[in-house]
Each structure stands twice: as C-alpha cells, then as structure tokens.
Design a protein around this motif. Structure first.
Motif, PDB file in Angstrom:
ATOM      1  N   VAL A  60       4.936  -0.271  -6.361  1.00 52.68           N
ATOM      2  CA  VAL A  60       5.859   0.846  -6.556  1.00 52.68           C
ATOM      3  C   VAL A  60       5.569   1.872  -5.473  1.00 52.68           C
ATOM      4  O   VAL A  60       4.406   2.202  -5.213  1.00 52.68           O
ATOM      5  CB  VAL A  60       5.695   1.475  -7.953  1.00 52.68           C
ATOM      6  CG1 VAL A  60       6.600   2.692  -8.121  1.00 52.68           C
ATOM      7  CG2 VAL A  60       5.990   0.435  -9.035  1.00 52.68           C
ATOM      8  N   GLU A  61       6.644   2.360  -4.843  1.00 55.32           N
ATOM      9  CA  GLU A  61       6.522   3.401  -3.819  1.00 55.32           C
ATOM     10  C   GLU A  61       7.358   4.604  -4.211  1.00 55.32           C
ATOM     11  O   GLU A  61       8.428   4.453  -4.803  1.00 55.32           O
ATOM     12  CB  GLU A  61       7.026   2.894  -2.461  1.00 55.32           C
ATOM     13  CG  GLU A  61       6.197   1.808  -1.852  1.00 55.32           C
ATOM     14  CD  GLU A  61       6.714   1.380  -0.489  1.00 55.32           C
ATOM     15  OE1 GLU A  61       7.777   1.880  -0.044  1.00 55.32           O
ATOM     16  OE2 GLU A  61       6.063   0.531   0.139  1.00 55.32           O
ATOM     17  N   ILE A  62       6.866   5.779  -3.859  1.00 53.40           N
ATOM     18  CA  ILE A  62       7.616   7.018  -4.002  1.00 53.40           C
ATOM     19  C   ILE A  62       7.755   7.598  -2.601  1.00 53.40           C
ATOM     20  O   ILE A  62       6.750   7.855  -1.928  1.00 53.40           O
ATOM     21  CB  ILE A  62       6.906   8.035  -4.923  1.00 53.40           C
ATOM     22  CG1 ILE A  62       6.658   7.430  -6.302  1.00 53.40           C
ATOM     23  CG2 ILE A  62       7.697   9.334  -5.005  1.00 53.40           C
ATOM     24  CD1 ILE A  62       7.880   7.072  -7.092  1.00 53.40           C
ATOM     25  N   ALA A  63       8.986   7.774  -2.141  1.00 58.90           N
ATOM     26  CA  ALA A  63       9.267   8.328  -0.813  1.00 58.90           C
ATOM     27  C   ALA A  63       8.456   7.615   0.274  1.00 58.90           C
ATOM     28  O   ALA A  63       7.911   8.241   1.172  1.00 58.90           O
ATOM     29  CB  ALA A  63       9.010   9.830  -0.792  1.00 58.90           C
ATOM     30  N   GLY A  64       8.350   6.292   0.158  1.00 60.03           N
ATOM     31  CA  GLY A  64       7.676   5.491   1.174  1.00 60.03           C
ATOM     32  C   GLY A  64       6.176   5.359   1.040  1.00 60.03           C
ATOM     33  O   GLY A  64       5.546   4.660   1.824  1.00 60.03           O
ATOM     34  N   THR A  65       5.567   6.005   0.039  1.00 63.17           N
ATOM     35  CA  THR A  65       4.119   5.907  -0.168  1.00 63.17           C
ATOM     36  C   THR A  65       3.837   5.034  -1.379  1.00 63.17           C
ATOM     37  O   THR A  65       4.341   5.305  -2.474  1.00 63.17           O
ATOM     38  CB  THR A  65       3.502   7.310  -0.399  1.00 63.17           C
ATOM     39  OG1 THR A  65       3.739   8.107   0.757  1.00 63.17           O
ATOM     40  CG2 THR A  65       2.011   7.219  -0.665  1.00 63.17           C
ATOM     41  N   GLU A  66       3.045   3.988  -1.177  1.00 63.34           N
ATOM     42  CA  GLU A  66       2.692   3.113  -2.295  1.00 63.34           C
ATOM     43  C   GLU A  66       1.814   3.862  -3.287  1.00 63.34           C
ATOM     44  O   GLU A  66       0.812   4.463  -2.903  1.00 63.34           O
ATOM     45  CB  GLU A  66       1.968   1.870  -1.786  1.00 63.34           C
ATOM     46  CG  GLU A  66       1.716   0.846  -2.875  1.00 63.34           C
ATOM     47  CD  GLU A  66       1.140  -0.442  -2.332  1.00 63.34           C
ATOM     48  OE1 GLU A  66       1.926  -1.366  -2.069  1.00 63.34           O
ATOM     49  OE2 GLU A  66      -0.091  -0.499  -2.153  1.00 63.34           O
ATOM     50  N   VAL A  67       2.212   3.842  -4.566  1.00 65.61           N
ATOM     51  CA  VAL A  67       1.459   4.561  -5.601  1.00 65.61           C
ATOM     52  C   VAL A  67       0.817   3.616  -6.609  1.00 65.61           C
ATOM     53  O   VAL A  67      -0.057   4.027  -7.371  1.00 65.61           O
ATOM     54  CB  VAL A  67       2.341   5.607  -6.321  1.00 65.61           C
ATOM     55  CG1 VAL A  67       2.796   6.697  -5.351  1.00 65.61           C
ATOM     56  CG2 VAL A  67       3.527   4.959  -7.012  1.00 65.61           C
ATOM     57  N   ALA A  68       1.242   2.350  -6.632  1.00 61.64           N
ATOM     58  CA  ALA A  68       0.644   1.365  -7.543  1.00 61.64           C
ATOM     59  C   ALA A  68       0.951  -0.029  -7.028  1.00 61.64           C
ATOM     60  O   ALA A  68       2.004  -0.262  -6.428  1.00 61.64           O
ATOM     61  CB  ALA A  68       1.186   1.532  -8.952  1.00 61.64           C
ATOM     62  N   SER A  69       0.022  -0.957  -7.271  1.00 61.22           N
ATOM     63  CA  SER A  69       0.225  -2.338  -6.853  1.00 61.22           C
ATOM     64  C   SER A  69      -0.641  -3.242  -7.713  1.00 61.22           C
ATOM     65  O   SER A  69      -1.798  -2.918  -7.990  1.00 61.22           O
ATOM     66  CB  SER A  69      -0.148  -2.504  -5.382  1.00 61.22           C
ATOM     67  OG  SER A  69       0.014  -3.843  -4.976  1.00 61.22           O
ATOM     68  N   GLU A  70      -0.076  -4.341  -8.143  1.00 60.30           N
ATOM     69  CA  GLU A  70      -0.820  -5.355  -8.898  1.00 60.30           C
ATOM     70  C   GLU A  70      -0.374  -6.724  -8.429  1.00 60.30           C
ATOM     71  O   GLU A  70       0.767  -6.904  -7.995  1.00 60.30           O
ATOM     72  CB  GLU A  70      -0.546  -5.235 -10.406  1.00 60.30           C
ATOM     73  CG  GLU A  70      -1.051  -3.973 -11.057  1.00 60.30           C
ATOM     74  CD  GLU A  70      -2.564  -3.925 -11.257  1.00 60.30           C
ATOM     75  OE1 GLU A  70      -3.234  -4.972 -11.152  1.00 60.30           O
ATOM     76  OE2 GLU A  70      -3.054  -2.821 -11.503  1.00 60.30           O
ATOM     77  N   GLN A  71      -1.284  -7.696  -8.517  1.00 56.07           N
ATOM     78  CA  GLN A  71      -0.969  -9.080  -8.191  1.00 56.07           C
ATOM     79  C   GLN A  71      -1.264  -9.952  -9.402  1.00 56.07           C
ATOM     80  O   GLN A  71      -2.188  -9.657 -10.167  1.00 56.07           O
ATOM     81  CB  GLN A  71      -1.807  -9.569  -7.008  1.00 56.07           C
ATOM     82  CG  GLN A  71      -1.525  -8.826  -5.727  1.00 56.07           C
ATOM     83  CD  GLN A  71      -2.422  -9.289  -4.592  1.00 56.07           C
ATOM     84  OE1 GLN A  71      -3.505  -9.812  -4.813  1.00 56.07           O
ATOM     85  NE2 GLN A  71      -1.964  -9.079  -3.370  1.00 56.07           N
TER      86      GLN A  71
END
Length: 130
Positions: A60-71
């Motif tokens: 998930v990105e907000i205004a181009g900045t990744e704020v969360a990631s899961e694999q």
C-alpha cells in the motif's frame, strides 16, 4: 462529522507470473484536515498456502510512499485462511494522508504467483485543522 475514514479495495484473483496490478483511490479529506493511517488490514477470500518462491506481494502506498507491505511467504504472512483478517505491519514512514493524496494498493506475483484475492481496508484517523 466522523473523526475516521475507511477506504476499502477489493482484489481480484490470479494474474500472470511476474505481473502487477494496481488499484488507486483518491483520499477525500474535508475542510483542510489531514489524517494518519491507523491500520491496514487484508481479508483473503480464498485460502493461500505460503511459499517462498511462488508468492504474492501486497503493498500500500500513500502519495507514492510505501506504508505497508506483506508477502505470502513462510517468513512473512504464512498461510492465509479465507475470511480471517490479517493486519499489515505499518512501515516507519510518514503515515499522513491529505486531501487529494493517491492511495494505491499493489499486488505483484513472483514466479507463477499465489492467487491472492480479498479486500484491503485502510483506516484513517482525521485531525481537525487549526
């Protein structure tokens, strides 16, 4: 007026190996207020077996900045059960959301990729303008 907003994004099933899908929403924060993400959750629609080379990456990105990631690997989410919500770990970045910011949910498949469908929910706490 509510002090919270919720954005939801349904995800479709499988995509081609190595391919990505991106869904975008525009934040609608009223009256010059700002907000901060308080939680990002994913509710899978189907079971997913964790695998370290055949997995999906959800970010998930907000205004181009990744704020969360899961694999969907054994070291990250592990197995996912349909209908059982998981909370994505928020990264140590600015979680501020302003009116008009683009909220992006991205799914990428490694190798042939695991089917990853369900719903992403993003909760935002609003802060009143001074």
């Amino acid at each position: 007026m509510s002090d919270r907003q919720r954005y939801t994004q349904p995800l479709s099933g499988g995509i081609a190996a190595g391919a990505s899908e991106v869904w975008n929403q525009v934040a609608s924060i009223p009256n010059g207020e700002t907000g901060a993400i308080t939680a990002i959750r994913f509710m899978p629609a189907t079971n997913v077996t964790a695998h370290d080379s055949n997995y999906a990456d959800l970010s998930v990105e907000i205004a181009g900045t990744e704020v969360a990631s899961e694999q969907t690997t054994t070291g990250d989410t592990g197995d996912l059960t349909a209908g059982t919500e998981i909370e994505l770990a928020l990264l140590s970045v600015s979680l501020e959301v302003s009116d008009g910011d683009l909220i992006s949910v991205k799914k990428t498949h490694a190798s042939s990729g695991a089917v990853l469908d369900g719903t992403v929910t993003i909760d935002v706490q609003l802060f009143r303008a001074a």
